[in-house]
Design a protein around this motif. Structure first.
Motif, PDB file in Angstrom:
ATOM      1  N   LYS A 175       0.810  -1.222   0.000  1.00 20.60           N
ATOM      2  CA  LYS A 175       0.000   0.000   0.000  1.00 20.60           C
ATOM      3  C   LYS A 175       0.842   1.271   0.000  1.00 20.60           C
ATOM      4  O   LYS A 175       0.289   2.362   0.119  1.00 20.60           O
ATOM      5  CB  LYS A 175      -1.008   0.028   1.168  1.00 20.60           C
ATOM      6  CG  LYS A 175      -1.992  -1.133   1.134  1.00 20.60           C
ATOM      7  CD  LYS A 175      -2.754  -1.289   2.426  1.00 20.60           C
ATOM      8  CE  LYS A 175      -1.999  -2.083   3.425  1.00 20.60           C
ATOM      9  NZ  LYS A 175      -1.888  -1.568   4.743  1.00 20.60           N
ATOM     10  N   SER A 222      -0.179  -7.010   8.497  1.00 20.02           N
ATOM     11  CA  SER A 222      -1.336  -6.230   8.966  1.00 20.02           C
ATOM     12  C   SER A 222      -1.392  -6.222  10.496  1.00 20.02           C
ATOM     13  O   SER A 222      -2.448  -6.474  11.088  1.00 20.02           O
ATOM     14  CB  SER A 222      -2.644  -6.767   8.375  1.00 20.02           C
ATOM     15  OG  SER A 222      -2.606  -6.709   6.964  1.00 20.02           O
ATOM     16  N   LEU A 277      -1.501  -3.905  12.435  1.00 23.14           N
ATOM     17  CA  LEU A 277      -2.353  -2.820  12.942  1.00 23.14           C
ATOM     18  C   LEU A 277      -3.754  -2.916  12.348  1.00 23.14           C
ATOM     19  O   LEU A 277      -4.554  -1.987  12.451  1.00 23.14           O
ATOM     20  CB  LEU A 277      -1.723  -1.461  12.595  1.00 23.14           C
ATOM     21  CG  LEU A 277      -0.283  -1.254  13.095  1.00 23.14           C
ATOM     22  CD1 LEU A 277       0.273   0.074  12.585  1.00 23.14           C
ATOM     23  CD2 LEU A 277      -0.235  -1.298  14.620  1.00 23.14           C
ATOM     24  N   GLY A 278      -4.049  -4.027  11.710  1.00 25.69           N
ATOM     25  CA  GLY A 278      -5.394  -4.222  11.160  1.00 25.69           C
ATOM     26  C   GLY A 278      -5.597  -3.677   9.763  1.00 25.69           C
ATOM     27  O   GLY A 278      -6.704  -3.756   9.222  1.00 25.69           O
ATOM     28  N   SER A 279      -4.539  -3.108   9.196  1.00 24.82           N
ATOM     29  CA  SER A 279      -4.566  -2.711   7.782  1.00 24.82           C
ATOM     30  C   SER A 279      -5.799  -1.906   7.395  1.00 24.82           C
ATOM     31  O   SER A 279      -6.513  -2.223   6.438  1.00 24.82           O
ATOM     32  CB  SER A 279      -4.473  -3.983   6.913  1.00 24.82           C
ATOM     33  OG  SER A 279      -4.168  -3.630   5.597  1.00 24.82           O
ATOM     34  N   ASP A 317      -6.110   0.713   5.871  1.00 25.56           N
ATOM     35  CA  ASP A 317      -6.065   1.361   4.550  1.00 25.56           C
ATOM     36  C   ASP A 317      -6.146   0.352   3.403  1.00 25.56           C
ATOM     37  O   ASP A 317      -5.781   0.662   2.272  1.00 25.56           O
ATOM     38  CB  ASP A 317      -4.805   2.231   4.411  1.00 25.56           C
ATOM     39  CG  ASP A 317      -3.518   1.439   4.612  1.00 25.56           C
ATOM     40  OD1 ASP A 317      -3.566   0.296   5.132  1.00 25.56           O
ATOM     41  OD2 ASP A 317      -2.448   1.967   4.253  1.00 25.56           O
ATOM     42  N   LYS A 375       2.954  -1.109   8.219  1.00 23.93           N
ATOM     43  CA  LYS A 375       3.147  -0.166   7.114  1.00 23.93           C
ATOM     44  C   LYS A 375       2.815   1.234   7.594  1.00 23.93           C
ATOM     45  O   LYS A 375       1.801   1.450   8.280  1.00 23.93           O
ATOM     46  CB  LYS A 375       2.236  -0.539   5.944  1.00 23.93           C
ATOM     47  CG  LYS A 375       2.154   0.517   4.827  1.00 23.93           C
ATOM     48  CD  LYS A 375       0.978   1.469   4.981  1.00 23.93           C
ATOM     49  CE  LYS A 375       0.983   2.571   3.927  1.00 23.93           C
ATOM     50  NZ  LYS A 375      -0.101   3.560   4.167  1.00 23.93           N
ATOM     51  N   SER A 376       3.650   2.188   7.261  1.00 20.73           N
ATOM     52  CA  SER A 376       3.250   3.579   7.409  1.00 20.73           C
ATOM     53  C   SER A 376       3.957   4.390   6.338  1.00 20.73           C
ATOM     54  O   SER A 376       5.089   4.092   5.963  1.00 20.73           O
ATOM     55  CB  SER A 376       3.582   4.147   8.789  1.00 20.73           C
ATOM     56  OG  SER A 376       3.136   5.487   8.838  1.00 20.73           O
ATOM     57  N   ALA A 377       3.251   5.405   5.857  1.00 20.17           N
ATOM     58  CA  ALA A 377       3.854   6.331   4.907  1.00 20.17           C
ATOM     59  C   ALA A 377       4.194   7.638   5.611  1.00 20.17           C
ATOM     60  O   ALA A 377       4.605   8.601   4.971  1.00 20.17           O
ATOM     61  CB  ALA A 377       2.869   6.590   3.761  1.00 20.17           C
ATOM     62  N   ARG A 394       4.721   8.403  12.398  1.00 21.77           N
ATOM     63  CA  ARG A 394       4.157   7.098  12.768  1.00 21.77           C
ATOM     64  C   ARG A 394       5.177   5.976  12.567  1.00 21.77           C
ATOM     65  O   ARG A 394       5.234   5.025  13.353  1.00 21.77           O
ATOM     66  CB  ARG A 394       2.857   6.843  11.993  1.00 21.77           C
ATOM     67  CG  ARG A 394       1.709   7.720  12.500  1.00 21.77           C
ATOM     68  CD  ARG A 394       0.368   7.280  11.984  1.00 21.77           C
ATOM     69  NE  ARG A 394       0.134   7.639  10.600  1.00 21.77           N
ATOM     70  CZ  ARG A 394      -0.250   8.830  10.164  1.00 21.77           C
ATOM     71  NH1 ARG A 394      -0.464   9.819  11.034  1.00 21.77           N
ATOM     72  NH2 ARG A 394      -0.439   9.063   8.877  1.00 21.77           N
ATOM     73  N   ASN A 408       6.260   3.551  15.526  1.00 24.27           N
ATOM     74  CA  ASN A 408       6.170   2.095  15.381  1.00 24.27           C
ATOM     75  C   ASN A 408       7.517   1.439  15.670  1.00 24.27           C
ATOM     76  O   ASN A 408       7.593   0.408  16.350  1.00 24.27           O
ATOM     77  CB  ASN A 408       5.696   1.729  13.965  1.00 24.27           C
ATOM     78  CG  ASN A 408       4.282   2.217  13.690  1.00 24.27           C
ATOM     79  OD1 ASN A 408       3.556   2.589  14.621  1.00 24.27           O
ATOM     80  ND2 ASN A 408       3.884   2.226  12.431  1.00 24.27           N
TER      81      ASN A 408
END
Ligand code: A2P
Length: 329
Positions: A21, A207, A209-211, A213, A261-263, A267, A271
């Motif tokens: 993502k 996932s 964090l539960g994804s 996005d 995942k983070s963009a 964050r 993490n």
């Protein structure tokens, strides 16, 4: 950073950056920021369509002295349309070219789902191959040949049940280094976790964090909201950290690897810092009680009319994945 030791003694940083993502040109900047923050484990896949951007960031990071290649643990995944033995090494070489690397640290079979060569997105049942037509054991032996050829240091699987892993080991004698599956406080996968631990197969939580996005097409109605969980919030408040950090600290504390995942740079840094958060036994017990076997990535997207794959035969679970808690909660 904490590490998880693989069966062969190699070490994998317990917290890595997930790149699913990271689209639309943000992958390069995000991966470079992750290297600056201190991430040394980057989780990739061909199907994420961003491996060239990830490769550009890795090369920039290495050339600019942020890290050396040997400091990095880079994972990628074989896509479903390259399961035929003859397709495996060429697929890996394509990924290596995109990532600008001469070897991977870990290469995974992305799904126990096979598709016709060159058909990355199945639209009809005819786009699939059954597991009799493209046996996972043959794909797996071709993966092992990639290790022997020096293209990757370790091989593993993703989205495999204990039953499928057992068959793979029985048929080939080759134990995976890692199984990467969805896992978070609402999908703890304790049996699979224990199975992997007993076989010295590292367990990586995707996932974690539960994804939230995920594309809308992968979402269900009335999904439980991990970030709104009052137990997680209470624990987060007690340490003055975020709910995301509690979820990641829980994963690492139980001995899992997690790849959030983070963009977003802040964050990402939060993490990364979560790996150092020490949760108490009471916190771990409270989080253990939150399990409800809820899959956010439920696999229904592999169910096409008259196709060979169903949620039941994908996960090898007697009942389809269901939320055991009232959806109103
Ligand atoms: P963003 O990329 O804007 O940070 P997962 O790793 O389970 O797939 O979850 C990814 C989702 O979680 C993304 O929407 C991401 O948004 C969000 N996310 C990542 N880190 C955090 C955090 N520390 N707090 C809140 N949301 C986060």
């Amino acid at each position: 950073m904490q590490y998880v030791e693989l069966a062969n003694g190699q070490k994998i940083p317990a917290l890595g950056l997930g790149t699913w993502k990271l689209n639309d040109g943000v992958a390069r900047e995000a991966v470079y920021a992750a290297l600056e923050i201190g991430y040394r484990h980057i989780d990739c896949a061909w199907i994420y369509e961003n491996e060239s951007d990830v490769g550009a960031a890795l090369t920039a990071g290495i050339n600019e002295g942020l890290c050396q290649r040997d400091d990095l643990f880079v994972t990628s995944k074989l896509w479903n349309d390259r399961h035929r033995a003859a397709d495996v090494a060429p697929a890996l070489k394509g990924t290596l070219a995109d990532l600008q690397l001469d070897h991977l640290d870990l290469y995974l079979i992305h799904w126990p789902v096979a598709q016709q060569s060159g058909v990355p997105r199945p639209e009809t049942a005819a786009d699939f191959l059954t597991l009799d037509q493209a046996p996972l054991a043959e794909t797996w032996q071709a993966m092992q040949q990639c290790v022997d050829a020096g293209l990757c240091r370790n091989i593993g699987i993703s989205n495999f049940s204990a039953q499928k892993i057992t068959s793979l080991i029985e048929e080939t004698g080759i134990t995976p280094a890692c199984n990467q599956v969805e896992s978070h406080p609402y999908l703890q996968q304790n049996e699979l976790f224990e199975f992997c631990t007993a076989h010295r197969i590292a367990f990586t939580a995707y996932s974690p964090l539960g994804s939230g996005d995920r594309p809308d097409g992968m979402k269900q109605e009335n999904e439980p909201a991990l970030f709104a969980d009052p137990v997680l919030q209470k624990i987060a408040d007690s340490y003055s950290v975020t709910v995301a950090q509690v979820m990641l600290a829980w994963a690492v504390t139980r001995g899992s690897i997690a790849i959030p995942k983070s963009a977003n740079r802040q964050r990402m840094a939060d993490n990364f810092a979560a790996a150092a958060l020490q949760l108490s036994d009471d916190d771990m017990t409270a989080i253990a009680a939150l399990d409800r076997h809820h899959r956010y990535v439920d696999g229904t997207f592999w169910e096409l009319p008259d196709g060979p794959y169903t949620v039941a035969n994908l996960w090898d679970e007697e009942k389809p994945a269901v939320d055991h808690v009232d959806s109103g909660s």
